[in-house]
Write a protein that holds these residues in place. Sequence first.
Motif, mmCIF file in Angstrom:
data_model
loop_
_atom_site.group_PDB
_atom_site.id
_atom_site.type_symbol
_atom_site.label_atom_id
_atom_site.label_comp_id
_atom_site.label_asym_id
_atom_site.label_seq_id
_atom_site.Cartn_x
_atom_site.Cartn_y
_atom_site.Cartn_z
ATOM 1 N N THR A 29 103.810 -80.663 37.973
ATOM 2 C CA THR A 29 103.426 -81.606 39.363
ATOM 3 C C THR A 29 101.993 -81.880 39.250
ATOM 4 N N THR A 30 101.300 -81.299 38.288
ATOM 5 C CA THR A 30 99.866 -81.568 37.067
ATOM 6 C C THR A 30 99.689 -82.993 37.339
ATOM 7 N N ALA A 31 98.041 -83.527 37.310
ATOM 8 C CA ALA A 31 98.409 -84.895 36.796
ATOM 9 C C ALA A 31 97.659 -85.350 35.369
ATOM 10 N N GLN A 32 97.616 -83.492 34.608
ATOM 11 C CA GLN A 32 96.801 -84.000 33.595
ATOM 12 C C GLN A 32 97.412 -82.687 33.392
ATOM 13 N N PRO A 33 96.810 -82.156 31.585
ATOM 14 C CA PRO A 33 98.583 -81.403 30.995
ATOM 15 C C PRO A 33 97.675 -80.340 31.593
ATOM 16 N N GLN A 34 98.532 -78.792 31.114
ATOM 17 C CA GLN A 34 97.705 -77.578 31.391
ATOM 18 C C GLN A 34 97.192 -76.760 30.398
ATOM 19 N N TYR A 35 96.536 -75.403 30.421
ATOM 20 C CA TYR A 35 96.439 -74.071 29.299
ATOM 21 C C TYR A 35 97.350 -73.601 29.726
ATOM 22 N N LEU A 36 98.188 -73.011 28.386
ATOM 23 C CA LEU A 36 99.249 -72.371 28.458
ATOM 24 C C LEU A 36 98.870 -70.450 28.294
ATOM 25 N N ARG A 37 99.290 -69.500 28.942
ATOM 26 C CA ARG A 37 98.904 -68.631 28.329
ATOM 27 C C ARG A 37 99.876 -67.599 27.656
ATOM 28 N N LEU A 38 99.823 -67.188 26.598
ATOM 29 C CA LEU A 38 100.869 -66.008 26.027
ATOM 30 C C LEU A 38 100.093 -64.858 25.953
ATOM 31 N N SER A 39 98.479 -64.340 26.144
ATOM 32 C CA SER A 39 98.742 -62.491 25.707
ATOM 33 C C SER A 39 97.146 -63.155 26.045
ATOM 34 N N THR A 40 96.749 -62.083 26.149
ATOM 35 C CA THR A 40 95.171 -61.524 26.931
ATOM 36 C C THR A 40 94.660 -60.862 25.895
ATOM 37 N N LEU A 41 93.405 -60.486 25.353
ATOM 38 C CA LEU A 41 92.668 -59.745 24.632
ATOM 39 C C LEU A 41 91.476 -59.440 25.263
ATOM 40 N N GLU A 42 91.932 -57.978 25.484
ATOM 41 C CA GLU A 42 89.756 -57.679 26.061
ATOM 42 C C GLU A 42 90.044 -56.488 25.359
ATOM 43 N N ASN A 43 90.291 -55.940 24.741
ATOM 44 C CA ASN A 43 90.195 -54.203 24.165
ATOM 45 C C ASN A 43 89.180 -55.158 22.668
ATOM 46 N N PHE A 44 88.454 -55.121 22.660
ATOM 47 C CA PHE A 44 87.163 -55.134 21.311
ATOM 48 C C PHE A 44 86.672 -54.482 20.528
ATOM 49 N N THR A 45 86.731 -53.876 19.630
ATOM 50 C CA THR A 45 87.140 -52.964 19.042
ATOM 51 C C THR A 45 85.447 -53.032 17.728
ATOM 52 N N GLY A 46 85.001 -53.626 17.553
ATOM 53 C CA GLY A 46 84.413 -54.734 16.670
ATOM 54 C C GLY A 46 84.348 -55.108 15.308
ATOM 55 N N LYS A 47 85.948 -54.542 15.493
ATOM 56 C CA LYS A 47 86.294 -55.656 14.218
ATOM 57 C C LYS A 47 87.402 -57.007 14.573
ATOM 58 N N SER A 48 88.049 -56.244 15.675
ATOM 59 C CA SER A 48 89.212 -57.408 16.365
ATOM 60 C C SER A 48 89.435 -57.933 17.238
ATOM 61 N N TRP A 49 89.568 -58.163 18.227
ATOM 62 C CA TRP A 49 90.118 -57.819 19.610
ATOM 63 C C TRP A 49 91.885 -57.718 19.771
ATOM 64 N N GLN A 50 91.972 -56.518 20.791
ATOM 65 C CA GLN A 50 93.203 -56.280 20.784
ATOM 66 C C GLN A 50 93.325 -56.439 22.603
ATOM 67 N N PRO A 51 94.841 -56.470 22.363
ATOM 68 C CA PRO A 51 95.592 -56.243 23.476
ATOM 69 C C PRO A 51 96.472 -55.058 24.255
ATOM 70 N N SER A 52 95.222 -54.863 25.220
ATOM 71 C CA SER A 52 95.895 -53.042 25.234
ATOM 72 C C SER A 52 97.463 -53.282 25.707
ATOM 73 N N ASP A 53 97.657 -52.130 25.972
ATOM 74 C CA ASP A 53 99.137 -51.184 25.453
ATOM 75 C C ASP A 53 99.617 -51.197 27.311
ATOM 76 N N ILE A 54 100.742 -52.387 27.111
ATOM 77 C CA ILE A 54 101.094 -52.478 28.495
ATOM 78 C C ILE A 54 101.973 -50.992 28.774
ATOM 79 N N PRO A 55 101.174 -50.741 30.366
ATOM 80 C CA PRO A 55 101.645 -48.871 30.990
ATOM 81 C C PRO A 55 103.312 -49.297 30.864
ATOM 82 N N ASP A 56 104.189 -47.695 30.809
ATOM 83 C CA ASP A 56 105.379 -47.959 30.404
ATOM 84 C C ASP A 56 105.930 -47.899 32.150
ATOM 85 N N SER A 57 105.008 -47.892 32.951
ATOM 86 C CA SER A 57 106.006 -47.446 33.935
ATOM 87 C C SER A 57 105.371 -48.742 34.771
#
Length: 767
Positions: free
Chosen positions: A284-312
Amino acid sequence: MSRGIFATPRTGPARWVLAVAILAAVMGASLSLGGVLTDFGWWPRAVVVVSGTLLLPTLLRRYPALDAYAPLGALAGWLLSLTFVFFPGSSLLGFIPTLATVDAALAMASEASTTIMSSNTPVTSTVPLFFLVCAGLGFVALLIDTAAITVAMPAASALGLIMVMLPPAFTTKGGIGTMGFIGAAAGFLLILGCCQWYAPEGKVRATGVRFSSGTLSRASLLGAAVVLVMAFAPTIIPGFTEGSFPQGSRLDQSGTGTRLDPMISLGNDLRSQSTEVNLTYLSTTAQPQYLRLSTLENFTGKSWQPSDIPDSLPSGTTNLVPAAGPSPTVTTAETLTMVTIEALRSEWLPAPLSPSKVENLSGQWRWNPATQTIKGRFISTLGQSYLVRSETPVLSQASLEAASGDPSGVDPVFRQLPNDVPALVKDTALSVVGTETDAFAKAVALQNYLLSSEFRYDLNTPASAGYDGSGMEVLEAFLTKKSGYCVHFSAAMAVMAREVGLASRIAVGYAPGTRTTAVGEIEGRQLRGYEATGQDAHAWPEIYFEGLGWVPFEPTPSRGSVPDYTQEESTSVPTADATAGPNDVPTATATATATPSTAAPLAGGEQATSQLGPVLKSSAIIVLLLLLASVPAALRLLVRRRRLARVRGGTGADPQPGDDARAPEVLAWREMLATAADYGCPIDPALTPARQVAGVAERLGGTTSPALALLLDSYEQRVFGPPTPSPAGREDLVDAVESVTARLRSRATTWGRFRARALPASLISRP
């Protein structure tokens, strides 16, 4: 009765040495898997599984009658050890598998398969992937044990080691790596040597092994020399430009669906993916959208990584509420988006930002409120068609300027930085924000700095210049070269934002795609059609603002669209056209922010380092070549000293069958023949000892010296005469060998003496 069935049990270390050799070979080859997963958390578990696989066949081989059942023992050990490591809760006594264990193993293998099919390397480390790696290594150990010992084909163990190295060879940029090659090569040589000494023809020797003087040291040093040459050859031979063994080819998916790497190693994907449509959507938007797949928040200094999804987290995609979303007083706009996956196979579901509900999905999907991502369980996106309802906050400059950027309201992982942040990154961040204290002003300053004319969007420069990726060293090089693509721009802004006190993360998905002619209608609302291709794969940073949630920014030139709320009415910050390709160059730029004052001194340091680098490399190569050239001489000297030491010491025991090889007379004879071969005397094993001595005597002038006569008589009496007690030592034979050696040296040419020392023939062709 038991005694008759099992016969006399074997004693000695042979069985255990063989098992340790196979364990070392498999785990050494497994070092090549470092680029397949993000870390080596699987390695200790793999050691337990491989050890358990080899334990039962080793115990069975204690009894010769059970040799044929060793492969069955290895299979049982493989299953028991996997159960013990991964499924103790569903087993009997913690290691005996049950039907529940089988079901759990199949589910875990299915989840690992889905992860592999939807990710490029390096894949996020998870327990299902650990299980898959450990199961594979254990099975390879089973195959090698069977081939090398039971079937008596130790050379066939190379096939098992190659199986371990195939995944990194074909799916990673760095390939198997130097450590993986050294581990596999050394392990293969170890298996060959141990099987030769401890299990010739597949029959494990019942007692300790007795081998001829110098055999072990000769094999060890020759093996080490081969491994060293092959490990360092890529740094010397032209053409090895990417890694030590650049055989990684990142195989094409060939009809199984395009795969987008959620680990932000998007460079190769952007360079290789075609304009094939990955997904289409009506919105319904008049302009194309950004589409997210994953989010990277855990920065080790060598790479960005997604945190593990809690089993709960429960399954379901209704009532999706973010953990740090906007307050109820913030105005939102509802958007309806109908997404159809055409050629994307991923465990992460592409969705517009701020989803509140997803309908018509097949399979199990879980919502992570901390990262606002949706991940499947045992299912992928390929073939999915679903409706996303989004509640997007209506943002403005006024609301963002009034909001606090205090990061204490979110998890600490969103603001953590490693201790080794380069000075250039810190100084650049502080210089760009200057005296700004407002959180929104800081974020806009960082975005505009990266959008300025100082930086250039380029997919190829990072790869060719060797700083592709998102680690600290890569960011330092990017801020120096000022050329890169979305990974570098988004990672640079996210890190610098944390450096100035803001919480940040990176979203990975698709930039706004292109408009199509498709239209639709849902609930009386008109929808416009859009599509996203592989070249629209994108990464962008998000900054947290209290009361507003996570706000997206766009620091990458010519990609996506710069948010309206970050643009002053009087500025000309470009908004990229929705149809812009990944290599399009913006027609206008934002106002440039001052360049950090540390850039000039760093450039001088880089120049000095670049001048010193070739000198150090050339010196290292020269030293390495000299060390390798000295290996044959050192090895020959070691063999000679060990033989003569044993001649002096003797066996100290009465002769036994098979002890001739250790007798002083035989060792002295062998050393004399080896020395003669080193100085160019032809040694033919088909000749009798007397004829061999005649050949050496001819080289020394035609007459048999007393020293040669003594060596010949002693050897013939020991080998062909009646058994006699061996003396404590034969110093006279040592003197005889030294005498023959001195005469051979004196009659040799300068080149002959050099060849005898540097390239001894006896190491290649054993007399």
